[in-house]
Design an enzyme around this catalytic site. Sequence first.
Site, short mmCIF file in Angstrom:
data_model
loop_
_atom_site.label_atom_id
_atom_site.label_comp_id
_atom_site.label_asym_id
_atom_site.label_seq_id
_atom_site.Cartn_x
_atom_site.Cartn_y
_atom_site.Cartn_z
N CYS A 86 -10.12 114.07 83.02
CA CYS A 86 -11.14 115.16 82.70
C CYS A 86 -10.56 116.40 82.30
O CYS A 86 -10.93 117.02 81.30
CB CYS A 86 -12.23 115.20 83.74
N ASP A 87 -9.72 116.92 83.22
CA ASP A 87 -8.96 118.27 83.25
C ASP A 87 -7.55 118.37 82.49
O ASP A 87 -7.26 119.58 82.53
CB ASP A 87 -9.38 118.69 84.66
N CYS A 108 -10.07 115.03 88.81
CA CYS A 108 -10.08 114.14 87.54
C CYS A 108 -9.06 114.54 86.60
O CYS A 108 -9.39 115.57 85.92
CB CYS A 108 -11.29 114.35 87.09
#
Length: 327
Positions: free
Chosen positions: A151-152, A148
Amino acid sequence: MTSSSKNPVRSVVIVGSGPAGHTAAIYAARANLSPVLYEGFMAGGVAAGGQLTTTTDVENFPGFPEGVSGPAMMDLFRAQSVRFGTTIHTETISRVDLSQRPFLLWREGYESEEPVRAHSLIIATGATAKRMNLPGEETYWQKGISACAVCDGALPIFRNVPLAVIGGGDSACEEASFLTKYGSKVYMIHRRDELRASSIMQERVKKNERIEILWNTIPKTAHGDDSKLNALEVESTTTGERQKLEVSGLFYAIGHKPNTDPFVGQLELHDDGYIKVQPGTTLTSVEGVFAAGDVQDKRYRQAVTAAGSGCMAALDAEHWLSANALI
Ligand code: FAD
Ligand code: NDP
Protein backbone atom coordinates in the site's frame (compact mmCIF):
# COMPACT_ATOMS: atom_id res chain seq x y z
CA MET A 1 -39.47 -11.28 17.78
CA THR A 2 -41.66 -11.74 14.72
CA SER A 3 -40.61 -11.07 11.16
CA SER A 4 -41.74 -7.80 9.59
CA SER A 5 -41.41 -6.75 5.96
CA LYS A 6 -39.32 -3.75 7.09
CA ASN A 7 -36.83 -5.88 8.97
CA PRO A 8 -37.22 -9.43 7.69
CA VAL A 9 -35.30 -12.34 9.16
CA ARG A 10 -32.57 -13.20 6.65
CA SER A 11 -31.85 -16.85 5.92
CA VAL A 12 -28.12 -16.25 5.71
CA VAL A 13 -26.10 -13.24 6.72
CA ILE A 14 -22.41 -13.24 5.78
CA VAL A 15 -19.99 -10.94 7.60
CA GLY A 16 -16.74 -10.32 5.74
CA SER A 17 -15.71 -9.73 2.17
CA GLY A 18 -12.53 -11.64 1.40
CA PRO A 19 -12.36 -14.83 -0.68
CA ALA A 20 -14.20 -16.76 2.07
CA GLY A 21 -17.15 -14.36 2.39
CA HIS A 22 -17.67 -13.96 -1.35
CA THR A 23 -17.37 -17.68 -2.08
CA ALA A 24 -19.94 -18.36 0.65
CA ALA A 25 -22.16 -15.69 -0.95
CA ILE A 26 -21.86 -17.20 -4.44
CA TYR A 27 -22.86 -20.65 -3.17
CA ALA A 28 -25.64 -19.36 -0.91
CA ALA A 29 -27.04 -17.15 -3.69
CA ARG A 30 -27.02 -20.02 -6.17
CA ALA A 31 -28.89 -22.10 -3.58
CA ASN A 32 -31.62 -19.40 -3.58
CA LEU A 33 -30.88 -18.38 0.00
CA SER A 34 -30.79 -14.65 -0.91
CA PRO A 35 -27.68 -13.96 1.18
CA VAL A 36 -26.98 -10.56 2.65
CA LEU A 37 -23.28 -9.75 2.93
CA TYR A 38 -21.74 -7.04 5.13
CA GLU A 39 -18.46 -6.21 3.43
CA GLY A 40 -17.22 -3.80 6.09
CA PHE A 41 -16.02 -0.22 5.87
CA MET A 42 -12.29 -0.34 6.64
CA ALA A 43 -13.13 -3.10 9.12
CA GLY A 44 -10.01 -4.15 11.01
CA GLY A 45 -8.20 -1.41 9.06
CA VAL A 46 -8.56 -3.27 5.74
CA ALA A 47 -10.66 -2.23 2.76
CA ALA A 48 -13.70 -4.21 1.67
CA GLY A 49 -12.33 -7.15 -0.30
CA GLY A 50 -9.96 -8.15 2.48
CA GLN A 51 -6.24 -8.76 2.66
CA LEU A 52 -5.74 -9.28 -1.05
CA THR A 53 -6.61 -5.62 -1.60
CA THR A 54 -3.24 -4.89 0.04
CA THR A 55 -1.12 -6.96 -2.31
CA THR A 56 0.15 -6.80 -5.88
CA ASP A 57 0.08 -9.99 -7.94
CA VAL A 58 -1.56 -13.20 -6.80
CA GLU A 59 0.27 -15.95 -8.63
CA ASN A 60 -1.07 -19.05 -6.91
CA PHE A 61 -4.83 -18.81 -7.30
CA PRO A 62 -5.88 -21.46 -9.84
CA GLY A 63 -7.40 -20.16 -13.05
CA PHE A 64 -5.03 -17.22 -13.48
CA PRO A 65 -1.95 -18.66 -15.20
CA GLU A 66 -0.47 -15.19 -15.76
CA GLY A 67 -1.26 -14.06 -12.19
CA VAL A 68 -3.81 -11.44 -11.27
CA SER A 69 -3.64 -8.31 -9.12
CA GLY A 70 -5.15 -8.84 -5.65
CA PRO A 71 -7.59 -5.90 -5.86
CA ALA A 72 -8.67 -6.94 -9.38
CA MET A 73 -9.29 -10.50 -8.20
CA MET A 74 -11.45 -9.28 -5.32
CA ASP A 75 -13.46 -7.10 -7.72
CA LEU A 76 -14.16 -10.27 -9.71
CA PHE A 77 -15.22 -12.17 -6.57
CA ARG A 78 -17.58 -9.33 -5.67
CA ALA A 79 -19.04 -9.13 -9.17
CA GLN A 80 -19.77 -12.86 -9.08
CA SER A 81 -21.53 -12.54 -5.69
CA VAL A 82 -23.68 -9.73 -7.05
CA ARG A 83 -24.40 -11.55 -10.31
CA PHE A 84 -26.15 -14.36 -8.45
CA GLY A 85 -28.20 -12.03 -6.26
CA THR A 86 -26.20 -11.33 -3.11
CA THR A 87 -27.20 -8.09 -1.41
CA ILE A 88 -24.05 -6.28 -0.29
CA HIS A 89 -23.89 -3.54 2.35
CA THR A 90 -20.71 -1.49 2.81
CA GLU A 91 -21.05 -1.55 6.58
CA THR A 92 -19.18 -3.12 9.47
CA ILE A 93 -20.89 -5.38 12.00
CA SER A 94 -19.83 -4.10 15.42
CA ARG A 95 -21.78 -6.39 17.78
CA VAL A 96 -23.81 -9.57 17.66
CA ASP A 97 -26.16 -11.46 19.98
CA LEU A 98 -25.98 -15.17 19.25
CA SER A 99 -27.80 -16.17 22.44
CA GLN A 100 -31.23 -15.72 20.89
CA ARG A 101 -32.92 -16.73 17.65
CA PRO A 102 -33.01 -15.22 15.16
CA PHE A 103 -29.47 -13.98 15.72
CA LEU A 104 -29.10 -10.20 16.05
CA LEU A 105 -26.36 -8.10 14.43
CA TRP A 106 -25.69 -4.39 14.92
CA ARG A 107 -24.11 -2.17 12.28
CA GLU A 108 -21.27 0.21 13.22
CA GLY A 109 -22.61 3.74 13.51
CA TYR A 110 -26.21 2.52 13.66
CA GLU A 111 -26.16 0.68 16.99
CA SER A 112 -29.26 2.52 18.23
CA GLU A 113 -31.28 1.32 15.23
CA GLU A 114 -32.99 -2.07 14.90
CA PRO A 115 -30.46 -4.88 14.54
CA VAL A 116 -30.20 -7.10 11.46
CA ARG A 117 -31.89 -10.49 12.08
CA ALA A 118 -30.61 -13.79 10.72
CA HIS A 119 -31.51 -17.46 10.98
CA SER A 120 -27.94 -18.42 10.12
CA LEU A 121 -24.65 -16.55 10.15
CA ILE A 122 -21.41 -17.07 8.25
CA ILE A 123 -18.42 -15.31 9.83
CA ALA A 124 -15.68 -14.59 7.29
CA THR A 125 -14.05 -11.54 8.82
CA GLY A 126 -10.47 -12.61 8.14
CA ALA A 127 -7.47 -11.19 9.94
CA THR A 128 -5.50 -7.93 10.28
CA ALA A 129 -1.76 -7.18 10.28
CA LYS A 130 -0.13 -7.02 13.72
CA ARG A 131 1.93 -4.10 15.03
CA MET A 132 4.82 -4.25 17.50
CA ASN A 133 4.22 -1.17 19.66
CA LEU A 134 7.92 -0.28 19.73
CA PRO A 135 9.05 2.89 21.44
CA GLY A 136 8.75 5.55 18.74
CA GLU A 137 6.16 3.59 16.74
CA GLU A 138 3.27 5.87 17.62
CA THR A 139 5.29 8.99 16.68
CA TYR A 140 6.42 7.61 13.32
CA TRP A 141 3.35 5.55 12.35
CA GLN A 142 2.62 6.46 8.73
CA LYS A 143 5.68 8.74 8.89
CA GLY A 144 8.03 5.96 7.92
CA ILE A 145 6.39 3.02 9.70
CA SER A 146 3.73 0.93 7.98
CA ALA A 147 2.23 -2.55 8.07
CA CYS A 148 1.63 -2.70 4.33
CA ALA A 149 4.54 -2.33 1.94
CA VAL A 150 2.31 -2.83 -1.06
CA CYS A 151 0.00 0.00 0.00
CA ASP A 152 2.69 2.48 1.06
CA GLY A 153 6.00 1.39 -0.51
CA ALA A 154 5.72 3.64 -3.55
CA LEU A 155 5.42 6.81 -1.47
CA PRO A 156 8.19 9.39 -2.14
CA ILE A 157 9.58 9.08 1.44
CA PHE A 158 10.60 5.47 0.68
CA ARG A 159 12.40 6.17 -2.62
CA ASN A 160 16.16 5.59 -2.88
CA VAL A 161 16.62 5.23 0.88
CA PRO A 162 17.39 2.16 3.05
CA LEU A 163 14.31 0.34 4.32
CA ALA A 164 13.61 -2.48 6.79
CA VAL A 165 11.06 -5.27 6.92
CA ILE A 166 10.39 -7.23 10.12
CA GLY A 167 9.44 -10.90 9.89
CA GLY A 168 10.44 -14.14 8.24
CA GLY A 169 7.23 -15.36 6.63
CA ASP A 170 5.86 -15.14 3.08
CA SER A 171 4.62 -11.59 3.70
CA ALA A 172 8.04 -10.42 4.83
CA CYS A 173 9.70 -12.01 1.78
CA GLU A 174 7.11 -10.60 -0.58
CA GLU A 175 7.31 -7.14 0.96
CA ALA A 176 11.13 -7.10 1.02
CA SER A 177 11.25 -8.10 -2.66
CA PHE A 178 8.61 -5.53 -3.54
CA LEU A 179 10.41 -2.75 -1.67
CA THR A 180 13.64 -3.26 -3.64
CA LYS A 181 11.80 -1.51 -6.48
CA TYR A 182 11.87 1.69 -4.41
CA GLY A 183 14.46 1.59 -1.64
CA SER A 184 18.23 1.72 -2.13
CA LYS A 185 18.56 -1.39 0.08
CA VAL A 186 16.20 -3.52 2.17
CA TYR A 187 17.10 -5.11 5.50
CA MET A 188 14.97 -8.10 6.35
CA ILE A 189 15.07 -8.44 10.13
CA HIS A 190 14.19 -11.85 11.51
CA ARG A 191 14.21 -13.08 15.09
CA ARG A 192 15.39 -16.61 14.24
CA ASP A 193 18.07 -18.23 12.06
CA GLU A 194 15.65 -19.68 9.50
CA LEU A 195 12.73 -18.26 7.57
CA ARG A 196 9.18 -19.49 7.95
CA ALA A 197 8.37 -18.55 4.32
CA SER A 198 7.78 -21.06 1.51
CA SER A 199 10.90 -22.25 -0.33
CA ILE A 200 10.21 -20.27 -3.49
CA MET A 201 9.82 -17.01 -1.55
CA GLN A 202 12.95 -17.73 0.51
CA GLU A 203 14.92 -18.37 -2.64
CA ARG A 204 13.75 -15.09 -4.15
CA VAL A 205 14.94 -12.96 -1.22
CA LYS A 206 18.18 -14.85 -0.76
CA LYS A 207 19.04 -14.30 -4.44
CA ASN A 208 18.18 -10.62 -4.37
CA GLU A 209 21.38 -8.61 -3.90
CA ARG A 210 19.50 -5.60 -2.60
CA ILE A 211 18.12 -7.55 0.37
CA GLU A 212 20.28 -8.17 3.45
CA ILE A 213 18.83 -10.59 5.97
CA LEU A 214 19.71 -9.81 9.59
CA TRP A 215 19.30 -13.14 11.37
CA ASN A 216 18.54 -13.52 15.09
CA THR A 217 17.72 -9.84 15.30
CA ILE A 218 14.84 -7.91 16.82
CA PRO A 219 13.87 -4.26 16.53
CA LYS A 220 14.01 -2.23 19.75
CA THR A 221 13.37 1.48 19.09
CA ALA A 222 12.27 3.64 16.18
CA HIS A 223 14.13 6.95 15.93
CA GLY A 224 13.53 10.06 13.87
CA ASP A 225 13.51 13.83 13.74
CA ASP A 226 9.91 14.08 15.00
CA SER A 227 8.59 14.50 11.47
CA LYS A 228 9.78 11.17 10.05
CA LEU A 229 11.65 7.97 10.86
CA ASN A 230 15.39 7.95 10.15
CA ALA A 231 16.80 5.01 12.13
CA LEU A 232 15.96 1.74 13.81
CA GLU A 233 17.81 0.34 16.79
CA VAL A 234 18.04 -3.45 16.64
CA GLU A 235 19.40 -6.09 19.01
CA SER A 236 20.99 -9.46 18.38
CA THR A 237 19.09 -12.22 20.19
CA THR A 238 22.30 -14.26 20.45
CA THR A 239 24.85 -11.67 21.68
CA GLY A 240 22.58 -8.88 22.93
CA GLU A 241 24.63 -6.45 20.84
CA ARG A 242 22.76 -3.38 19.63
CA GLN A 243 23.20 -1.39 16.42
CA LYS A 244 21.47 1.55 14.83
CA LEU A 245 20.39 1.02 11.22
CA GLU A 246 19.87 4.16 9.19
CA VAL A 247 16.53 3.42 7.60
CA SER A 248 13.74 5.72 6.46
CA GLY A 249 11.12 3.02 6.23
CA LEU A 250 10.02 0.25 8.59
CA PHE A 251 7.46 -2.30 7.46
CA TYR A 252 5.91 -4.87 9.76
CA ALA A 253 5.18 -8.29 8.30
CA ILE A 254 4.79 -10.22 11.54
CA GLY A 255 1.48 -11.91 11.03
CA HIS A 256 -2.12 -11.17 11.73
CA LYS A 257 -4.78 -10.93 14.41
CA PRO A 258 -8.13 -12.57 13.61
CA ASN A 259 -10.99 -10.07 13.32
CA THR A 260 -13.14 -11.56 16.05
CA ASP A 261 -13.78 -8.61 18.40
CA PRO A 262 -17.56 -8.50 17.70
CA PHE A 263 -17.84 -12.22 18.55
CA VAL A 264 -15.95 -12.34 21.86
CA GLY A 265 -18.15 -13.98 24.49
CA GLN A 266 -20.66 -15.10 21.86
CA LEU A 267 -19.00 -18.28 20.65
CA GLU A 268 -15.92 -20.33 21.46
CA LEU A 269 -12.58 -18.88 20.41
CA HIS A 270 -9.05 -20.24 20.71
CA ASP A 271 -6.74 -18.42 23.16
CA ASP A 272 -5.26 -16.40 20.28
CA GLY A 273 -8.71 -15.25 19.15
CA TYR A 274 -9.30 -17.55 16.16
CA ILE A 275 -12.79 -19.08 15.99
CA LYS A 276 -13.04 -22.74 17.00
CA VAL A 277 -14.67 -24.96 14.37
CA GLN A 278 -15.37 -28.68 14.41
CA PRO A 279 -12.45 -30.21 12.46
CA GLY A 280 -13.23 -30.73 8.79
CA THR A 281 -16.33 -28.51 8.93
CA THR A 282 -17.20 -24.84 9.40
CA LEU A 283 -19.49 -25.54 12.38
CA THR A 284 -18.80 -23.31 15.39
CA SER A 285 -19.86 -23.81 19.02
CA VAL A 286 -23.21 -22.12 18.24
CA GLU A 287 -25.63 -24.04 16.03
CA GLY A 288 -26.44 -22.08 12.89
CA VAL A 289 -23.21 -20.06 13.03
CA PHE A 290 -20.44 -21.03 10.61
CA ALA A 291 -16.91 -19.68 10.24
CA ALA A 292 -14.78 -19.62 7.09
CA GLY A 293 -11.40 -18.35 5.97
CA ASP A 294 -8.55 -16.86 7.97
CA VAL A 295 -10.77 -16.04 10.95
CA GLN A 296 -10.75 -19.76 11.79
CA ASP A 297 -7.55 -20.86 10.05
CA LYS A 298 -4.15 -20.08 11.46
CA ARG A 299 -2.45 -22.84 9.53
CA TYR A 300 -3.05 -22.49 5.78
CA ARG A 301 -4.19 -18.84 5.46
CA GLN A 302 -4.37 -18.77 1.67
CA ALA A 303 -6.90 -17.26 -0.70
CA VAL A 304 -7.76 -20.63 -2.17
CA THR A 305 -8.23 -22.31 1.23
CA ALA A 306 -10.31 -19.34 2.42
CA ALA A 307 -12.48 -19.65 -0.70
CA GLY A 308 -12.77 -23.42 -0.18
CA SER A 309 -13.96 -23.00 3.38
CA GLY A 310 -16.39 -20.29 2.24
CA CYS A 311 -17.96 -22.89 -0.03
CA MET A 312 -18.11 -25.34 2.89
CA ALA A 313 -19.78 -22.72 5.12
CA ALA A 314 -22.52 -22.06 2.58
CA LEU A 315 -23.17 -25.79 2.16
CA ASP A 316 -23.14 -26.30 5.94
CA ALA A 317 -25.56 -23.38 6.41
CA GLU A 318 -27.91 -24.65 3.70
CA HIS A 319 -27.92 -28.11 5.24
CA TRP A 320 -28.59 -26.71 8.73
CA LEU A 321 -31.38 -24.38 7.56
CA SER A 322 -33.04 -27.24 5.72
CA ALA A 323 -32.69 -29.68 8.66
CA ASN A 324 -34.31 -27.07 10.92
CA ALA A 325 -37.13 -26.31 8.44
CA LEU A 326 -35.98 -22.69 8.16
CA ILE A 327 -36.00 -22.74 4.34
P1 FAD B 1 -9.82 -11.45 4.49
O1 FAD B 1 -9.16 -11.42 3.16
O2 FAD B 1 -9.02 -11.10 5.68
O3 FAD B 1 -11.09 -10.48 4.40
C1 FAD B 1 -12.01 -10.29 5.41
C2 FAD B 1 -12.57 -8.90 5.26
O4 FAD B 1 -13.86 -8.81 5.85
C3 FAD B 1 -11.80 -7.80 6.05
O5 FAD B 1 -10.63 -7.43 5.52
C4 FAD B 1 -12.84 -6.70 6.08
O6 FAD B 1 -12.85 -5.96 4.89
C5 FAD B 1 -14.13 -7.50 6.27
N1 FAD B 1 -14.54 -7.48 7.69
C6 FAD B 1 -13.79 -7.77 8.80
N2 FAD B 1 -14.49 -7.60 9.93
C7 FAD B 1 -15.73 -7.21 9.54
C8 FAD B 1 -16.91 -6.85 10.24
N3 FAD B 1 -16.97 -6.88 11.58
N4 FAD B 1 -18.00 -6.46 9.53
C9 FAD B 1 -17.95 -6.43 8.16
N5 FAD B 1 -16.85 -6.75 7.44
C10 FAD B 1 -15.76 -7.13 8.12
N6 FAD B 1 -2.85 -15.77 -0.26
C11 FAD B 1 -2.69 -16.42 -1.42
O7 FAD B 1 -3.30 -17.47 -1.61
N7 FAD B 1 -1.90 -15.93 -2.38
C12 FAD B 1 -1.22 -14.77 -2.26
O8 FAD B 1 -0.50 -14.35 -3.17
C13 FAD B 1 -1.38 -14.04 -1.05
N8 FAD B 1 -0.76 -12.87 -0.87
C14 FAD B 1 -0.97 -12.19 0.28
C15 FAD B 1 -0.33 -10.95 0.45
C16 FAD B 1 -0.49 -10.23 1.61
C17 FAD B 1 0.21 -8.89 1.78
C18 FAD B 1 -1.33 -10.75 2.65
C19 FAD B 1 -1.52 -9.95 3.92
C20 FAD B 1 -1.96 -11.97 2.49
C21 FAD B 1 -1.77 -12.71 1.31
N9 FAD B 1 -2.38 -13.94 1.12
C22 FAD B 1 -2.22 -14.60 -0.05
C23 FAD B 1 -3.29 -14.50 2.14
C24 FAD B 1 -4.77 -14.17 1.74
O9 FAD B 1 -4.90 -12.79 1.50
C25 FAD B 1 -5.74 -14.58 2.85
O10 FAD B 1 -5.55 -15.94 3.16
C26 FAD B 1 -7.19 -14.39 2.42
O11 FAD B 1 -7.42 -13.07 1.97
C27 FAD B 1 -8.14 -14.69 3.57
O12 FAD B 1 -9.42 -14.48 3.13
P2 FAD B 1 -10.65 -14.27 4.12
O13 FAD B 1 -11.85 -14.27 3.25
O14 FAD B 1 -10.60 -15.24 5.23
O15 FAD B 1 -10.49 -12.85 4.81
P1 NDP C 1 3.42 -15.68 9.31
O1 NDP C 1 2.70 -15.88 10.59
O2 NDP C 1 3.59 -16.80 8.37
O3 NDP C 1 4.88 -15.10 9.63
C1 NDP C 1 5.07 -14.08 10.57
C2 NDP C 1 6.57 -13.84 10.74
O4 NDP C 1 6.77 -12.76 11.66
C3 NDP C 1 7.28 -15.06 11.29
O5 NDP C 1 8.52 -15.24 10.66
C4 NDP C 1 7.46 -14.70 12.78
O6 NDP C 1 8.62 -15.23 13.31
C5 NDP C 1 7.59 -13.19 12.74
N1 NDP C 1 7.07 -12.57 13.97
C6 NDP C 1 5.85 -12.73 14.54
N2 NDP C 1 5.73 -11.99 15.65
C7 NDP C 1 6.91 -11.35 15.80
C8 NDP C 1 7.40 -10.45 16.75
N3 NDP C 1 6.65 -10.02 17.78
N4 NDP C 1 8.66 -10.00 16.61
C9 NDP C 1 9.42 -10.38 15.56
N5 NDP C 1 9.02 -11.23 14.60
C10 NDP C 1 7.76 -11.72 14.72
O7 NDP C 1 2.68 -14.44 8.61
P2 NDP C 1 2.70 -13.94 7.06
O8 NDP C 1 1.94 -12.68 7.10
O9 NDP C 1 4.05 -13.93 6.52
O10 NDP C 1 1.86 -15.03 6.26
C11 NDP C 1 0.49 -15.31 6.64
C12 NDP C 1 -0.12 -16.30 5.65
O11 NDP C 1 -0.29 -15.65 4.37
C13 NDP C 1 0.79 -17.49 5.45
O12 NDP C 1 0.01 -18.65 5.35
C14 NDP C 1 1.44 -17.22 4.12
O13 NDP C 1 1.78 -18.39 3.44
C15 NDP C 1 0.35 -16.40 3.38
N6 NDP C 1 0.96 -15.52 2.37
C16 NDP C 1 1.20 -16.07 1.16
C17 NDP C 1 1.85 -15.37 0.19
C18 NDP C 1 2.11 -16.04 -1.09
O14 NDP C 1 1.79 -17.21 -1.21
N7 NDP C 1 2.64 -15.35 -2.07
C19 NDP C 1 2.34 -13.99 0.42
C20 NDP C 1 2.07 -13.52 1.77
C21 NDP C 1 1.42 -14.29 2.69
P3 NDP C 1 8.79 -16.82 13.56
O15 NDP C 1 9.00 -17.41 12.21
O16 NDP C 1 9.95 -16.87 14.46
O17 NDP C 1 7.51 -17.26 14.22
